[in-house]
Enzyme design. Structure first.
Site, PDB file in Angstrom:
ATOM      1  N   GLU A  92     -87.809  -8.547  77.263  1.00  0.00           N
ATOM      2  CA  GLU A  92     -88.953  -8.711  78.679  1.00  0.00           C
ATOM      3  C   GLU A  92     -89.765  -9.523  78.622  1.00  0.00           C
ATOM      4  OE1 GLU A  92     -85.896  -7.792  80.216  1.00  0.00           O
ATOM      5  OE2 GLU A  92     -87.827  -7.887  81.573  1.00  0.00           O
ATOM      6  N   ARG A 138     -93.318 -36.334  69.135  1.00  0.00           N
ATOM      7  CA  ARG A 138     -93.009 -38.151  69.829  1.00  0.00           C
ATOM      8  C   ARG A 138     -94.427 -38.292  70.053  1.00  0.00           C
ATOM      9  NH1 ARG A 138     -88.575 -39.395  72.086  1.00  0.00           N
ATOM     10  NH2 ARG A 138     -89.800 -40.776  73.691  1.00  0.00           N
ATOM     11  N   ASP A 161     -94.149 -45.318  76.758  1.00  0.00           N
ATOM     12  CA  ASP A 161     -94.556 -46.319  77.832  1.00  0.00           C
ATOM     13  C   ASP A 161     -94.794 -45.726  79.507  1.00  0.00           C
ATOM     14  OD1 ASP A 161     -95.658 -48.689  75.979  1.00  0.00           O
ATOM     15  OD2 ASP A 161     -96.361 -46.496  76.156  1.00  0.00           O
ATOM     16  N   PRO A 203     -92.780 -17.754  81.690  1.00  0.00           N
ATOM     17  CA  PRO A 203     -92.789 -18.157  83.050  1.00  0.00           C
ATOM     18  C   PRO A 203     -93.929 -18.716  83.771  1.00  0.00           C
ATOM     19  CG  PRO A 203     -90.334 -16.578  82.356  1.00  0.00           C
ATOM     20  CD  PRO A 203     -91.066 -16.848  81.435  1.00  0.00           C
TER      21      PRO A 203
HETATM   22  C1  LIG Z   1     -90.297 -13.632  76.667  1.00  0.00           C
HETATM   23  N1  LIG Z   1     -89.855 -14.490  77.345  1.00  0.00           N
HETATM   24  C2  LIG Z   1     -89.028 -14.600  78.401  1.00  0.00           C
HETATM   25  C3  LIG Z   1     -88.515 -15.788  78.537  1.00  0.00           C
HETATM   26  N2  LIG Z   1     -88.926 -16.923  78.416  1.00  0.00           N
HETATM   27  C4  LIG Z   1     -89.405 -17.955  79.585  1.00  0.00           C
HETATM   28  O1  LIG Z   1     -88.253 -18.318  80.911  1.00  0.00           O
HETATM   29  C5  LIG Z   1     -89.908 -19.259  79.414  1.00  0.00           C
HETATM   30  N3  LIG Z   1     -90.810 -19.990  78.711  1.00  0.00           N
HETATM   31  O2  LIG Z   1     -91.647 -21.039  78.722  1.00  0.00           O
HETATM   32  N4  LIG Z   1     -90.729 -21.417  79.442  1.00  0.00           N
HETATM   33  C6  LIG Z   1     -90.104 -20.466  80.691  1.00  0.00           C
HETATM   34  N5  LIG Z   1     -89.727 -20.389  81.572  1.00  0.00           N
HETATM   35  C7  LIG Z   1     -89.496 -17.003  77.248  1.00  0.00           C
HETATM   36  C8  LIG Z   1     -90.310 -15.529  77.046  1.00  0.00           C
END
Ligand SMILES: CN1CCN(C(=O)c2nonc2N)CC1
Length: 246
Positions: free
Chosen positions: A116, A154, A169, A89
């Site tokens: 985490e 894709r 497109d 995130p």
């Molecule tokens: C450690 N782990 C926590 C959770 N995670 C995500 O929520 C996530 N990954 O990519 N976009 C997201 N949103 C991936 C990594």
């Protein structure tokens, strides 16, 4: 494209390796997936890949050493200059243009984190790009990495046939897609727009473009604000807005 995936749950990737457009790309050799499981690189007898966070707090953190060893193994196979991507995130939010850029690479290594997250020192020393699929928290990076894999695949040459690439497109121009219809022509009291039944390809192209512009105006004005519209697009959008009673 050669994609190296580092994940504790490689079996989850059957979803992209065995089905649909991505599965076909793998069977045709246009996408090559290789997997490295950090647990296979853990040195202790319990094959430990995570530990408690310094500073306390909930959950566990993925340890550097097994991830580092897995990256080294992946780079040995894919090349030492292969870019390493981490899904989290905290990354830049993925969009179609970033997928286009990625699709032009020969190879990539993708790390799917769990718990985490991963020790910040691994991110600082090994991660080239951190990407997010959206502002929400998942249980792990596997599903997020499969979104990236699907979107990139894709775009690889030859993966989408001519028929399908036309559909592509409509997203490539930064607009939302137009509505789609298929048989039956009449469904309860809902009919298919007559323009789509007439075979006038120019009228159909204009109708679809107008619907894409109108939908984007209604649902994602932020996307529209980033676009410079052609004269035709401006006229079609004005028509849609007028018809929409604004
Ligand atoms: C450690 N782990 C926590 C959770 N995670 C995500 O929520 C996530 N990954 O990519 N976009 C997201 N949103 C991936 C990594």
């Amino acid at each position: 494209m050669h994609l190296g995936v580092i994940s504790l749950f490689p079996e989850m990737y059957r979803a992209v390796a065995d089905y649909g457009v991505t599965g076909r790309a793998v069977s045709q050799g246009r996408l090559v997936l290789n997997f490295w499981n950090p647990r296979d690189f853990a040195q202790d007898k319990h094959r430990t890949v995570d530990d408690r966070p310094y500073g306390g707090g909930p959950g566990m953190v993925m340890k550097v050493e097994p991830l580092q060893a897995a990256i080294n193994a992946a780079k040995q196979q894919l090349g030492s200059d292969t870019k390493v991507i981490y899904l989290s995130p905290q990354g830049q939010v993925l969009d179609q243009q970033s997928l286009v850029t990625m699709s032009q690479r020969q190879s990539m290594i993708v790390i799917a984190g769990r718990y985490e997250g991963i020790d910040e020192r691994l991110i600082a020393s090994q991660i080239d790009e951190e990407w997010s699929i959206g502002d929400y928290v998942l249980s792990g990076g596997e599903l997020a990495s499969m979104v990236l894999i699907d979107g990139v695949t894709r775009l690889l040459p030859g993966v989408l046939g001519d028929e399908e690439s036309a559909q592509q497109d409509s997203f490539m121009n930064g607009l939302l897609d137009h509505p789609h219809y298929t048989r039956p022509e009449q469904l309860d009291n809902q009919a298919v727009p007559s323009v789509l039944l007439g075979g006038d390809h120019e009228a159909i192209r204009k109708w679809r473009l107008k619907q894409s512009l109108g939908r984007t105006w209604l649902r994602r004005p932020d996307l529209l604000a980033m676009k410079t519209l052609s004269d035709e697009q401006t006229a079609l959008l004005e028509e849609f807005i007028a018809e929409h009673g604004q």
